[in-house]
Design an enzyme around this catalytic site. Structure first.
Site, PDB file in Angstrom:
ATOM      1  CE  LYS A 100      -1.929   1.546   4.009  1.00  0.00           C
ATOM      2  NZ  LYS A 100      -1.540   3.102   4.479  1.00  0.00           N
ATOM      3  CG  ASN A 101       2.340   2.777   3.554  1.00  0.00           C
ATOM      4  OD1 ASN A 101       0.984   3.077   3.196  1.00  0.00           O
ATOM      5  ND2 ASN A 101       2.593   2.769   4.672  1.00  0.00           N
ATOM      6  CB  CYS A 143      -4.796  10.469  12.245  1.00  0.00           C
ATOM      7  SG  CYS A 143      -3.218   9.732  12.258  1.00  0.00           S
ATOM      8  NE  ARG A 179       0.457  10.235  10.351  1.00  0.00           N
ATOM      9  CZ  ARG A 179       0.120   9.466   9.645  1.00  0.00           C
ATOM     10  NH1 ARG A 179      -1.266   8.663   9.898  1.00  0.00           N
ATOM     11  NH2 ARG A 179       0.691   9.144   8.522  1.00  0.00           N
ATOM     12  CG  ASP A 237       3.337   1.613   9.310  1.00  0.00           C
ATOM     13  OD1 ASP A 237       2.956   2.286  10.120  1.00  0.00           O
ATOM     14  OD2 ASP A 237       3.670   1.727   8.355  1.00  0.00           O
ATOM     15  NE  ARG A 264      -7.075   4.048   5.628  1.00  0.00           N
ATOM     16  CZ  ARG A 264      -5.998   4.346   6.515  1.00  0.00           C
ATOM     17  NH1 ARG A 264      -6.301   4.527   7.685  1.00  0.00           N
ATOM     18  NH2 ARG A 264      -5.138   4.777   6.198  1.00  0.00           N
TER      19      ARG A 264
HETATM   20  N1  EPU Z   1       6.903  14.687  10.956  1.00  0.00           N
HETATM   21  C1  EPU Z   1       7.334  15.912  11.394  1.00  0.00           C
HETATM   22  N2  EPU Z   1       7.109  16.835  10.251  1.00  0.00           N
HETATM   23  C2  EPU Z   1       6.575  16.536   8.972  1.00  0.00           C
HETATM   24  C3  EPU Z   1       6.244  15.309   8.496  1.00  0.00           C
HETATM   25  C4  EPU Z   1       6.678  14.141   9.546  1.00  0.00           C
HETATM   26  O1  EPU Z   1       7.604  16.211  12.141  1.00  0.00           O
HETATM   27  O2  EPU Z   1       6.275  17.607   8.203  1.00  0.00           O
HETATM   28  C5  EPU Z   1       7.113  13.540  11.814  1.00  0.00           C
HETATM   29  C6  EPU Z   1       5.800  12.670  12.048  1.00  0.00           C
HETATM   30  O3  EPU Z   1       5.237  13.278  13.183  1.00  0.00           O
HETATM   31  C7  EPU Z   1       6.536  11.391  12.641  1.00  0.00           C
HETATM   32  C8  EPU Z   1       7.830  11.308  11.880  1.00  0.00           C
HETATM   33  O4  EPU Z   1       8.022  12.539  11.346  1.00  0.00           O
HETATM   34  O5  EPU Z   1       6.848  11.464  14.017  1.00  0.00           O
HETATM   35  C9  EPU Z   1       7.643  10.495  10.520  1.00  0.00           C
HETATM   36  O6  EPU Z   1       6.288  10.732   9.716  1.00  0.00           O
HETATM   37  P1  EPU Z   1       6.417  10.399   8.309  1.00  0.00           P
HETATM   38  O7  EPU Z   1       6.176  11.749   7.443  1.00  0.00           O
HETATM   39  O8  EPU Z   1       7.614   9.661   8.069  1.00  0.00           O
HETATM   40  O9  EPU Z   1       5.060   9.527   7.910  1.00  0.00           O
HETATM   41  P2  EPU Z   1       4.217   9.572   6.732  1.00  0.00           P
HETATM   42  O10 EPU Z   1       4.885   9.732   5.480  1.00  0.00           O
HETATM   43  O11 EPU Z   1       2.973  10.643   6.824  1.00  0.00           O
HETATM   44  C10 EPU Z   1       4.193   7.102   6.230  1.00  0.00           C
HETATM   45  C11 EPU Z   1       3.339   5.890   6.096  1.00  0.00           C
HETATM   46  C12 EPU Z   1       2.796   5.465   7.773  1.00  0.00           C
HETATM   47  C13 EPU Z   1       4.218   5.023   8.493  1.00  0.00           C
HETATM   48  C14 EPU Z   1       4.987   6.552   8.448  1.00  0.00           C
HETATM   49  C15 EPU Z   1       6.156   6.107   9.244  1.00  0.00           C
HETATM   50  C16 EPU Z   1       2.464   5.960   4.026  1.00  0.00           C
HETATM   51  C17 EPU Z   1       1.082   6.407   3.126  1.00  0.00           C
HETATM   52  N3  EPU Z   1       2.225   6.271   5.559  1.00  0.00           N
HETATM   53  O12 EPU Z   1       3.466   8.028   6.817  1.00  0.00           O
HETATM   54  O13 EPU Z   1       2.130   4.296   7.392  1.00  0.00           O
HETATM   55  O14 EPU Z   1       3.699   4.877   9.756  1.00  0.00           O
HETATM   56  O15 EPU Z   1       5.362   6.987   7.102  1.00  0.00           O
HETATM   57  O16 EPU Z   1       7.022   4.869   8.593  1.00  0.00           O
HETATM   58  O17 EPU Z   1       3.188   5.791   3.514  1.00  0.00           O
HETATM   59  C18 EPU Z   1       0.364   2.816   7.974  1.00  0.00           C
HETATM   60  O18 EPU Z   1       0.896   2.327   6.659  1.00  0.00           O
HETATM   61  O19 EPU Z   1      -0.572   2.531   8.822  1.00  0.00           O
HETATM   62  C19 EPU Z   1       0.927   4.292   8.208  1.00  0.00           C
HETATM   63  C20 EPU Z   1       0.581   4.820   9.248  1.00  0.00           C
END
Ligand code: EPU
Length: 429
Positions: free
Chosen positions: A22-23, A117, A122, A311, A403
């Site tokens: 998915k990701n 969320c 996030r 995850d 999802r």
């Molecule tokens: N963060 C910041 N600022 C930002 C962005 C992120 O401080 O602008 C922080 C977040 O709060 C968190 C950390 O950085 O503490 C990592 O967040 P990241 O941005 O890497 O998460 P994401 O890209 O929004 C993806 C996956 C998540 C997975 C995370 C971490 C997708 C669609 N989602 O989210 O997957 O947990 O990376 O590996 O790729 C899931 O599949 O259940 C899921 C939540």
């Protein structure tokens, strides 16, 4: 809302095939915006999140067609629309990954600002910082991020690390914008997750010039245009890990097929620490997982790749509920991602949250009960616990699991689990 009814007990046996990740699929699908040619994607999982992304893309002028079971063809036919609908975006946080592609190709993007969320705040300030560094003008108005680059994007050196390390979708957004920016971009502290590696490979196949793929320093030479390509989404490493825990927690013996070992080192290490036996088979493509007679307690810490993925935290915790002592599970990515702990306690687990850690005192057995799924991976953990809990466990609100896991109940049933979906026609997110 649909729920799962699970009668705990049977040890799982047999073989399970994984679906596409998915990701990896979601940002790669969004990359279709970057070209007018056709993007043909194989091994796309048929999940609720994929359907949501398709609908968002359709409304942005991208035509889509499923060919066979898992091939998805995407092609831009109209580039006028630059705003992603709030109604869809609010149901899936990953919608934010249309921001970079829209900005790069259509010079304007409007996407609603994602709220928090259930797994915690996030933020997206790193996405915006990276896009601003490429010259975009970005405002947040009435709950929307409005990004513009009327004079085109210009390559730059961008440090993308944040308080919790790198950002996966932030890296995806900046990468997708940088490939069409003028000149060179260097992204420092880029996410190294396999999903970003796959996105970069797909973009290169589309004509982008990204080097040092897989490292924390991505180098991108901007190009004028991208073209279509055909790309295969890798198998889902989190689904693989989840089925490994399913085999182990039920003390079963399951062959998990097409496990990408290079993506799962930390998961293997955690499972071995707990006492799970893993034997590669079929030229090391598949992994046989054999549950131990008893589970050792271990301390686990999540982190950016190659550390243990956040995850997989909830699924491991389900197993540690039955370990022979106290385990400490620490979240370095989402310090509040412990909603499953209270629900696992309803199944007779003994978990206490302490800051960004959960202290898990192993118990002799779990006892089935109605529980409530709060997010995707928490739901998976509750299903795993239900597979071994004595009596019946009802996991409510399983739309979360839909999802991100394709046919999870059929796959578990084929392995011998007693699980059934109880349909509710009024199922709404
Ligand atoms: N963060 C910041 N600022 C930002 C962005 C992120 O401080 O602008 C922080 C977040 O709060 C968190 C950390 O950085 O503490 C990592 O967040 P990241 O941005 O890497 O998460 P994401 O890209 O929004 C993806 C996956 C998540 C997975 C995370 C971490 C997708 C669609 N989602 O989210 O997957 O947990 O990376 O590996 O790729 C899931 O599949 O259940 C899921 C939540």
């Amino acid at each position: 809302m649909d729920s799962f009814e699970i009668e705990g007990g049977p040890a799982l046996r047999g073989e399970v095939s994984l679906s596409g990740a998915k990701n990896a699929a979601l940002p790669i699908m969004a990359a279709a915006i970057l070209t007018r040619d056709k993007l043909i994607l194989h091994n796309v999982p048929r999940l609720r999140d994929a359907t949501t992304m398709i609908t968002i893309l359709n409304r942005l002028g991208v035509q889509s067609e499923w060919v066979g079971d898992d091939t998805l063809e995407l092609q831009v036919t109209d580039e006028r629309q630059t705003a992603a609908d709030y109604d869809l975006v609010r149901t899936m946080r990953a919608s934010i990954c249309v921001l970079g592609p829209l900005l790069a190709r259509r010079t304007r993007a409007q996407v609603s600002y994602p709220g928090g969320c259930v797994i915690g705040p996030r933020p997206i300030e790193l996405h915006l910082k990276g896009l601003r560094a490429l010259g975009a003008n970005i405002e947040v108005e009435h709950g929307d991020v409005i990004a513009e680059s009327v004079d085109g994007l210009i390559g730059n050196d961008i440090y993308l690390g944040g308080p919790r390390g790198s950002t996966v979708l932030g890296t995806a957004n900046v990468l997708c914008a940088a490939v069409l920016a003028e000149g060179q971009t260097v992204i420092e502290d880029a996410a190294c997750e396999p999903e970003i590696v796959e996105l970069a490979h797909c973009l290169n196949q589309m004509g982008a010039k990204i080097s040092k793929i897989g490292s924390k320093r991505l180098e991108i030479e901007g190009v004028e245009e991208l073209h279509g390509t055909e790309f295969t989404i890798p198998y889902d490493r989190i689904e693989a890990g989840t089925f490994m825990v399913a085999a182990a927690i039920t003390k079963g013996n399951v062959l998990v097929k097409n496990v990408q070992r290079e993506h799962l080192g930390a998961v293997f290490d955690a499972l071995r620490g707990i006492g799970v036996e893993m034997i590669p088979e079929n030229d090391r493509k598949d992994m046989r997982v054999i549950g131990p007679a008893s589970f050792h307690h271990v301390d686990l810490v999540t982190g950016p790749f190659p550390a243990l993925p956040t995850d997989m935290q909830a699924q491991h915790m389900a197993m540690l509920c039955l370990a022979d002592g106290i385990s400490v599970v620490t979240e370095r990515i989402y310090p509040d991602r412990f909603m499953h702990a209270a629900e696992l306690n309803r199944l007779r687990a003994n978990i206490r949250k302490e800051g960004a850690s959960a202290i898990v005192q192993g118990v002799d057995y779990l006892s089935g009960a109605p529980v409530m799924a709060s997010d995707l991976r928490a739901s998976a953990a509750l299903v795993l616990a239900g597979l071994v809990a004595r009596g019946k466990t009802t996991v409510k609100r399983v739309y979360h699991i839909d999802r991100g896991y394709e046919n999870i109940e059929q796959k578990l049933e084929q392995l011998g689990a007693r699980i059934k979906r109880v349909k509710d026609e009024s199922d709404m997110p």
